[in-house]
Design a protein around this motif. Structure first.
Motif, mmCIF file in Angstrom:
data_model
loop_
_atom_site.group_PDB
_atom_site.id
_atom_site.type_symbol
_atom_site.label_atom_id
_atom_site.label_comp_id
_atom_site.label_asym_id
_atom_site.label_seq_id
_atom_site.Cartn_x
_atom_site.Cartn_y
_atom_site.Cartn_z
ATOM 1 N N LEU A 8 0.866 -0.949 0.035
ATOM 2 C CA LEU A 8 -0.156 0.041 0.191
ATOM 3 C C LEU A 8 1.241 1.209 -0.017
ATOM 4 C CD1 LEU A 8 -2.953 -1.281 2.308
ATOM 5 C CD2 LEU A 8 -2.862 -0.090 -0.361
ATOM 6 N N GLY A 9 2.280 1.101 0.748
ATOM 7 C CA GLY A 9 2.495 2.599 1.038
ATOM 8 C C GLY A 9 3.639 2.644 -0.517
ATOM 9 N N GLY A 10 3.593 1.830 -1.188
ATOM 10 C CA GLY A 10 4.631 1.635 -2.619
ATOM 11 C C GLY A 10 5.736 0.436 -3.046
ATOM 12 N N ALA A 11 5.729 0.239 -2.467
ATOM 13 C CA ALA A 11 6.810 -1.031 -2.520
ATOM 14 C C ALA A 11 6.923 -1.824 -3.382
ATOM 15 C CB ALA A 11 7.021 -1.405 -0.901
ATOM 16 N N SER A 12 7.486 -2.532 -4.712
ATOM 17 C CA SER A 12 7.302 -3.550 -5.126
ATOM 18 C C SER A 12 7.850 -4.582 -4.602
ATOM 19 C CB SER A 12 8.558 -3.904 -5.981
ATOM 20 O OG SER A 12 10.003 -3.736 -5.508
ATOM 21 N N ALA A 13 6.924 -6.096 -5.572
ATOM 22 C CA ALA A 13 6.911 -7.157 -4.727
ATOM 23 C C ALA A 13 8.232 -7.866 -4.443
ATOM 24 C CB ALA A 13 6.527 -8.152 -5.917
ATOM 25 N N GLN A 14 9.299 -7.686 -5.244
ATOM 26 C CA GLN A 14 10.595 -7.763 -4.469
ATOM 27 C C GLN A 14 10.949 -7.229 -2.536
ATOM 28 O OE1 GLN A 14 13.450 -6.922 -7.689
ATOM 29 N NE2 GLN A 14 15.280 -7.412 -6.596
ATOM 30 N N ALA A 15 10.577 -5.601 -2.861
ATOM 31 C CA ALA A 15 11.309 -4.891 -2.091
ATOM 32 C C ALA A 15 10.507 -5.856 -0.780
ATOM 33 C CB ALA A 15 10.854 -3.804 -1.689
#
Length: 269
Positions: free
Chosen positions: A153-160
């Motif tokens: 929700l905060g914009g992090a990627s799936a990888q991160a």
């Protein structure tokens, strides 16, 4: 509807766990840990400033740490503390003595033990420097980990996000090497993050597998289809009926783990 799979394996339905078996296996694990004499020391950054958690449970009691964000607190169904009350009822009915552990305590009067480690709004990234201290203080037998929603929700990627959860697991196993972690995927629908949610679900089984290869007891449960989006309270948090499905998922995975022979528990999943 069948229960969710854990790394592709469906749990056997209707499994019941005897209190005698829980006592025998937990006490056996405690003896092994004492003989090993292993004491983990965490960096100061991993230790929260204030923790008030009972250090000792009654013999034969399963120490369960609900760990996560607002869904662990129970947002969407305060009357049941989310999944915690129905899970307590399910495990107790199956003969398992449960001690919820954690530095937080919130829930309705109907919940006999309201301890947990839920932090509303927290991402997995934010948990990393704190989770080791929480786990060290609580000394759980089982950790129910549900995190990553707020990262996405905060914009992090799936990888991160997968990397953040990997670091959370690192801290957990430094603090409690013999604990078992059941790591659930993201169950919130997240229509705007649908692609990243799917990619995270694809990545997390590998994260769990790498930890198992390192000797850790952890499994991943894909909960993407556990309940429909219509069963959310606000489009994000589960409604009471959905929380009961979540409780059933946790109970099935705990039961499956307790049924494993002790020498196979380290290869969970």
């Amino acid at each position: 509807m069948p229960g969710p799979t854990a790394d592709g394996a469906a749990p056997a339905p209707g499994r019941r766990v005897s209190a005698r078996r829980v006592r025998r296996r937990l006490l056996s694990g405690a003896v092994v840990a004492l003989l090993a004499g292993a004491v983990s020391v965490l960096p100061a950054a991993d230790r929260p400033e204030e923790i008030d958690v009972p250090a000792v449970a009654a013999p034969g009691t399963l120490r369960v740490m609900p760990l996560g964000a607002s869904s662990t607190v129970g947002v969407g169904s305060t009357a049941t503390a989310g999944y915690r009350l129905p899970l307590w009822e399910r495990l107790t009915a199956e003969g398992v003595r449960v001690d919820y552990v954690g530095s937080r305590s919130t829930g309705p009067d109907a919940l006999p033990d309201a301890d947990h480690e839920g932090r509303s709004g927290w991402s997995a990234a934010r948990m990393v420097p704190m989770v080791g201290g929480w786990v060290l203080a609580a000394d759980p037998d089982v950790v129910l980990l549900h995190a990553g929603t707020n990262d996405l929700l905060g914009g992090a990627s799936a990888q991160a996000t997968a990397a953040n959860l990997d670091r959370v697991l690192d801290r957990i196993f430094v603090a409690a090497p013999r604990t078992h972690v059941i790591m659930a995927g993201v169950w919130a629908p997240l229509p705007k993050q649908r692609a990243q949610r799917a990619e995270l679900t694809r990545r997390l089984p590998q994260v769990a597998q790498e930890h198992r290869a390192a000797g850790h007891s952890v499994e991943f449960v894909d909960v993407g289809d556990l309940f429909p989006a219509a069963r959310t309270a606000d489009g994000l948090h589960a409604a009471p009926q959905a929380y009961r499905a979540i409780a059933g998922m946790w109970a099935e995975r705990i039961g499956a783990w307790l049924e494993r022979p002790p020498d196979r528990r380290r290869a969970s999943g």
